[in-house]
Write a protein that holds these residues in place. Structure first.
Motif, short mmCIF file in Angstrom:
data_model
loop_
_atom_site.label_atom_id
_atom_site.label_comp_id
_atom_site.label_asym_id
_atom_site.label_seq_id
_atom_site.Cartn_x
_atom_site.Cartn_y
_atom_site.Cartn_z
N ALA A 1 50.34 51.77 -0.73
CA ALA A 1 50.37 51.61 0.73
C ALA A 1 50.64 52.95 1.40
CB ALA A 1 51.45 50.59 1.10
N ASN A 2 51.58 53.70 0.85
CA ASN A 2 51.94 54.98 1.47
C ASN A 2 50.88 56.06 1.29
OD1 ASN A 2 54.75 54.95 2.78
ND2 ASN A 2 54.97 53.68 0.94
N LEU A 3 50.08 55.92 0.24
CA LEU A 3 48.95 56.84 0.08
C LEU A 3 48.06 56.78 1.31
CD1 LEU A 3 47.58 56.38 -3.55
CD2 LEU A 3 48.84 58.33 -2.63
N GLN A 4 47.96 55.58 1.89
CA GLN A 4 46.99 55.38 2.96
C GLN A 4 47.55 55.65 4.35
OE1 GLN A 4 44.37 51.79 1.78
NE2 GLN A 4 46.20 51.63 0.50
N GLU A 5 48.81 56.08 4.42
CA GLU A 5 49.40 56.47 5.70
C GLU A 5 48.75 57.75 6.24
OE1 GLU A 5 52.10 55.07 7.55
OE2 GLU A 5 51.58 53.34 6.28
N ASP A 6 48.84 57.92 7.54
CA ASP A 6 48.38 59.18 8.14
C ASP A 6 49.18 60.35 7.53
OD1 ASP A 6 46.64 57.90 9.71
OD2 ASP A 6 47.81 58.08 11.57
N ARG A 7 48.58 61.49 7.54
CA ARG A 7 49.24 62.71 7.05
C ARG A 7 49.68 62.64 5.60
NH1 ARG A 7 51.58 66.21 11.48
NH2 ARG A 7 53.08 66.87 9.93
N SER A 8 49.12 61.68 4.83
CA SER A 8 49.38 61.73 3.39
C SER A 8 48.35 62.66 2.78
CB SER A 8 49.27 60.34 2.76
OG SER A 8 47.90 60.02 2.54
N ALA B 1 52.50 70.15 1.05
CA ALA B 1 52.44 70.63 2.44
C ALA B 1 52.40 72.15 2.59
CB ALA B 1 53.60 70.03 3.25
N PRO B 2 53.21 72.90 1.84
CA PRO B 2 53.19 74.36 2.07
C PRO B 2 51.85 75.03 1.76
CG PRO B 2 55.14 73.72 0.81
CD PRO B 2 54.25 72.52 0.87
N ILE B 3 50.99 74.38 0.99
CA ILE B 3 49.75 75.08 0.64
C ILE B 3 48.50 74.47 1.30
CG2 ILE B 3 50.69 75.75 -1.63
CD1 ILE B 3 48.53 73.65 -2.78
N THR B 4 48.61 73.29 1.86
CA THR B 4 47.38 72.64 2.35
C THR B 4 46.96 73.14 3.73
OG1 THR B 4 48.77 70.82 3.10
CG2 THR B 4 47.59 70.53 1.01
N THR B 5 45.68 73.00 4.01
CA THR B 5 45.13 73.43 5.29
C THR B 5 45.50 72.46 6.41
OG1 THR B 5 43.11 72.29 4.62
CG2 THR B 5 43.16 74.69 4.35
N LYS B 6 45.80 71.21 6.05
CA LYS B 6 46.19 70.23 7.08
C LYS B 6 47.68 69.95 6.94
CE LYS B 6 41.67 67.97 6.79
NZ LYS B 6 40.95 66.74 6.45
N PRO B 7 48.33 69.61 8.06
CA PRO B 7 49.75 69.28 7.97
C PRO B 7 49.93 67.95 7.25
CG PRO B 7 48.95 68.91 10.19
CD PRO B 7 47.81 69.51 9.43
N LEU B 8 50.85 67.91 6.30
CA LEU B 8 51.07 66.69 5.52
C LEU B 8 52.50 66.21 5.73
CD1 LEU B 8 49.54 67.43 2.00
CD2 LEU B 8 48.43 66.40 3.99
N VAL C 1 55.53 58.99 -2.54
CA VAL C 1 54.38 59.61 -1.86
C VAL C 1 54.87 60.69 -0.89
CG1 VAL C 1 52.50 59.22 -0.23
CG2 VAL C 1 52.86 57.62 -2.13
N GLU C 2 55.96 60.43 -0.20
CA GLU C 2 56.48 61.46 0.74
C GLU C 2 56.86 62.73 -0.02
OE1 GLU C 2 59.61 59.57 2.94
OE2 GLU C 2 58.19 58.61 4.33
N GLY C 3 57.42 62.55 -1.20
CA GLY C 3 57.74 63.71 -2.02
C GLY C 3 56.50 64.51 -2.36
N ILE C 4 55.44 63.82 -2.74
CA ILE C 4 54.19 64.53 -3.08
C ILE C 4 53.61 65.20 -1.84
CG2 ILE C 4 51.88 64.32 -4.08
CD1 ILE C 4 52.84 61.86 -5.62
#
Lengths: 588, 588
Positions: A452-459, A575-582, A567-570
């Motif tokens: 379920a959390n995989l499918q949240e926004d900003r995941s 987050a520090p390396i991705t092009t989009k904010p996570l 999922v929040e941990g992942i």
């Protein structure tokens, strides 16, 4: 108009070829690959493929063509020393190349002529429509392109002919050897730390000898270690073939060795014989970072970790190398010492106080390739990482970020194949997220919360879905949702008890080619059930998650918990390396 | 003058090719090999290589070219059954093709198209300068040659053209399939025991289907079992492609299966799908006996054991086949039943009273190829064998004459390679004598007595020394003394403690490429030390000797004792079959 390339690779030795072969597997990149030589290596040069390199080559589907040559496999090293009584040498001991504490499926060094290694790569690249232009060389390069996408201009020249061209590129990779033109142009100097240097002089050929450890067809490679002053002299002039042969005979006395044929003779600094292998790891390390940036997943800033990680590793090798050579020049170890050392090292709690034990352990870690450990940074989680969840590195975990994800054997549920888990995702530039799902009855809720959390926004999952998600074919079964990552799910239960669609929510069930049962016995865990969970230090009921970098090194590990935490941990880890904010973390 | 051959092989399917490939490895024989087809198999036919066959192919160096095709591997069978409630089928269980009690390195069936199997053999034969004449056929043969050495005359004819020839030969081998001309000419009839017969109809092709267990690229083989009256009718006319497709759809309902392309369709009697595999074993069984006779080691009388051993095996398969088909036609097993059966079977002391368990166990033994057990005769020692020494089959031994010598992993001392002992002697027609030498301190005297007695008159060792014994090269390292036998010596000690020339008398030290340390842990023996000794039931201090036939089946086992007893036992074991009198036993 200059032709435009994603990358220009200079040099088609094993390292340049490895880079090209990695990139070929990651995406549809435009590569210009040149080599100064009119043809591939015919004689001599590198030949020892360490176990870690073999892992990587297997992950690229290249182990089988290597083994098709029926290469030599070095399982052991023998020590011969002169006795003080008679001066004649005798065998004082043997030691395994990779003792038990090196956790590998391939406890040997694979010996294959560099020319054959190159041939395997070249034939592989041809399948991807990639070819090497030769004999071509770089005559110059500069950073003044008017095209912001392709900022580097590279001047290329045919070696024999009149042909010249200038191409533009995003990246220029110098794999042009010890006397690299690329490095020289950039003003990167060779640094000699010591006033003297150990040098390995090497001769390939066919011998006649009464030395008992040379048997079979008498095709040999002999290395003779020499101590010379440093300073960039041409070693080939300093160390002649006949001098080395004479030194070999003196060392082997009372045995003699005569050369019926010499195929090749050269000299290099030892570096534990790891030049090609370290180069392979350089190439792979760069390839996936290049790919994550160029495919829009990662920020350009991750590229700095390439130099940081690989230079650190090279420095460790150089430092160790001097120590290792010195140790053996002073006092070689006895069989008993070696055996004691191995026994000692197999105890995790042992404090290493003996210098010999320490150096011995380091040497096998270096020569196997598993000793490499990348330091904490944005890729290798530690308490200094921006992600601060308490779920990271759960109690008991046996995995350290920055180290190789070890060999683990499980049953693939889809077809009941005995699977080598660490090899299940082919080298394709994706992060590998291993969900150890423990006991399905215990983790059922955690798995549905995870999904379920995989499918949240900003995941990380929602943010990097592939465009063609509705038409993903069997060929793309490793990456049904995204080229940024893939999942493997491992249950602690017998394969016959597992029905994929019953134990997994739909999203994860789409990784049906990557669902496993942890039901294969392993002698390292006394054949207990759940051997994979136990070996990795993961709770065999509640499970845990391991994020592995595309090059097979552990990025981070987390508890598998009910709720949003895992999922929040992942998300926070990425987050520090991705092009989009996570996630919720604010990362600059 | 007719051309003279050692053997004429009719048929170049897998069985004829296997025979040729075995013979090529055993000696310099003159072989005429014909096939009625203008080219090798292109579509359909056999495809399942059982584990025992893979062992044999590996021993011939042919496993690697098989694996180069990346063949399918069947690790498990899934059962689908209709429920009484709704009539729709659902998956009721899976079972491993080869459960744990099958002791194999390859717990799967390898799926490779027969055309590719033939290609691998043909390319192998070319290395030995052997070729197949095609399309040629036998038009007749008779036993009236005037040449006593080549008693059989064979008339050969080109299939399309006018060419005809008559050759003379020592042996004629009919590997010409189900409608064999050779068999027909000899008046060997097909015997149908039952009034009805189970028939497998098979279709190869590409399907579109919603059946969940068909995934991937949808290239499938579908078998449909039918019950028909016996009587030698042409099954191809009786069972049409569309009838079989219809039957498949009825069986799979509510799922459907449509054929985009049909590559091949045929019908055969099931025999657990073992035709090719049993044929491989036929060929190997014949090859080494042919070789021992033709090279002067064995009396012609051993040839009778070929028919005796293989016919018995075929009869067991046929008997089992009917039982197996019937069992599954009446009641398929549940997952629980299968699991219970496996658990039950892993207990050696369990008495099998349940018919399902018995049949299940037999089926996996048949389909793996390890169930084959040859009955006592002059090759497979028992208390009825002429050799009567009390040293045979020592107390505790876990090996039975007539059964496959099982997989055992040890360290090769010469180069510290982790070695699969049962594979260490390549397929070359030699007997393999494994000397498990226990603790070197304990067996030192027994080994020197063994070596002294080897050199006595009328020993198997003295009687069959090779002529070129003084100039045996590295290429002949497996057979330094004789092509009749070779030795492997396995010590229960760590490899690093072993110095070949210190622990072995000179004669045995000449097998330095076949000296091993029993120091590799094995999960089947709880990782105890001396895992190989323990697994085989050999005293780990005092050792023991195992004589293995050239085809890998145990011939006899003996205690390793001080004095002459062990060698005398081996002499007596060989005496009934050898051309020269051995030992003290008087054998007619």
């Amino acid at each position: 108009m200059s032709e435009a390339y994603d990358i220009v690779i200079v040099g088609a030795g094993p390292v340049g070829l490895m880079l090209a072969a990695c990139i070929a597997r990651m995406g549809n990149y435009k590569v210009k690959h040149i080599d100064i030589r009119p043809e591939r290596t015919q004689i001599g040069r590198a030949d020892g493929i360490q176990a870690r390199s073999l892992d990587i080559l297997r992950n690229m589907g290249l182990k089988r063509p290597i083994m098709a040559y029926d290469p030599g496999k070095i399982y052991e090293v023998a020590f011969w020393n002169s006795s003080q009584l008679c001066g004649a040498i005798h065998r004082t001991g043997t030691w395994r190349s990779y003792p038990d504490f090196i956790d590998t499926r391939y406890p040997f060094t694979t010996i294959l002529h560099q020319g054959r290694i190159e041939k395997i790569f070249i034939e592989d690249l041809e399948k991807y429509g990639m070819y090497i232009d030769r004999p071509w060389t770089v005559s110059g390069f500069r950073n003044d392109s008017e095209d912001p996408v392709y900022p580097v201009l590279v001047d290329l020249a045919h070696v024999d002919g009149e042909q010249k061209t200038t191409v533009k590129t995003k990246y220029l990779f110098g794999a042009d050897g010890a006397r690299s033109f690329v490095r020289e142009q950039l003003g990167v100097k060779m640094i000699y730390k010591d006033p003297t240097v150990y040098v390995w002089s090497v001769i390939d050929g066919v011998v006649r000898t009464d030395f008992p450890d040379i048997q079979g067809n008498n095709v040999v490679r002999v290395y003779v270690q020499l101590v010379l002053p440093t300073g960039g002299q041409d070693l080939r002039k300093l160390v002649t073939e006949s001098k080395v042969q004479q030194a070999a005979n003196e060392i082997l006395s009372p045995y003699s060795i005569e050369w019926d044929r010499v195929d090749w003779h050269s000299t290099h600094q030892p570096k534990a014989g790891q030049g090609m292998n370290y180069g392979f790891l350089d190439a792979l390390n760069f390839a996936w970072k290049f790919h994550l940036v160029e495919s829009g997943f990662a920020k350009r800033s991750i590229l700095t970790t390439y130099e940081e990680e690989r230079q650190q590793m090279a420095q460790k090798l150089i430092d160790f190398d001097a120590k290792y050579a010195a140790l053996f020049s002073t006092r070689p170890p006895s069989t008993n010492e070696v055996e004691d050392a191995v026994r000692f090292m197999d105890r995790d709690d042992a404090v290493e106080t003996n210098e010999f034990v320490k150096t011995f352990k380091q040497s096998t870690e270096f020569t196997s390739g598993y000793g490499a450990e990348y330091s904490p940074n944005h890729l290798n989680w530690s308490s200094t990482h921006p992600a601060k969840s308490t779920f990271f590195s759960p109690l008991g975990i046996g995995l350290r970020p920055g180290r190789v994800f070890p060999p683990v054997t499980v049953t693939r549920v889809f077809d009941a194949t005995v699977a080598h888990l660490e090899q299940e995702v082919p080298q394709n530039g994706s992060y590998r997220i291993y969900i150890f799902a423990g006991n399905p009855a215990t983790t059922s809720r955690a798995l549905s919360d995870f999904t379920a959390n995989l499918q949240e926004d900003r995941s990380f999952f929602s943010s990097y879905r592939r465009d063609d998600i509705t038409s993903v074919s069997y060929e793309n079964r490793h990456n049904p949702h995204s080229l940024f990552f893939t999942f493997c799910i491992i249950f602690n239960t017998a394969r016959a008890r597992l029905e994929i669609d019953e134990v997994l929510p739909n999203i994860l069930a789409q990784y049906r080619y990557h669902v496993y049962a942890d039901d294969i016995p392993c002698h390292r865990t006394q054949n207990s059930r759940a051997a994979a969970h136990i070996k990795l230090g993961i709770d065999k009921d509640r499970g845990g998650v391991v994020v592995v970098r595309p090059d097979g090194y552990v990025g981070c590990s987390l508890a598998l918990v009910e709720g949003a935490g895992t999922v929040e941990g992942i998300n926070d880890y990425f987050a520090p390396i991705t092009t989009k904010p996570l996630g919720k973390l604010n990362v600059a």
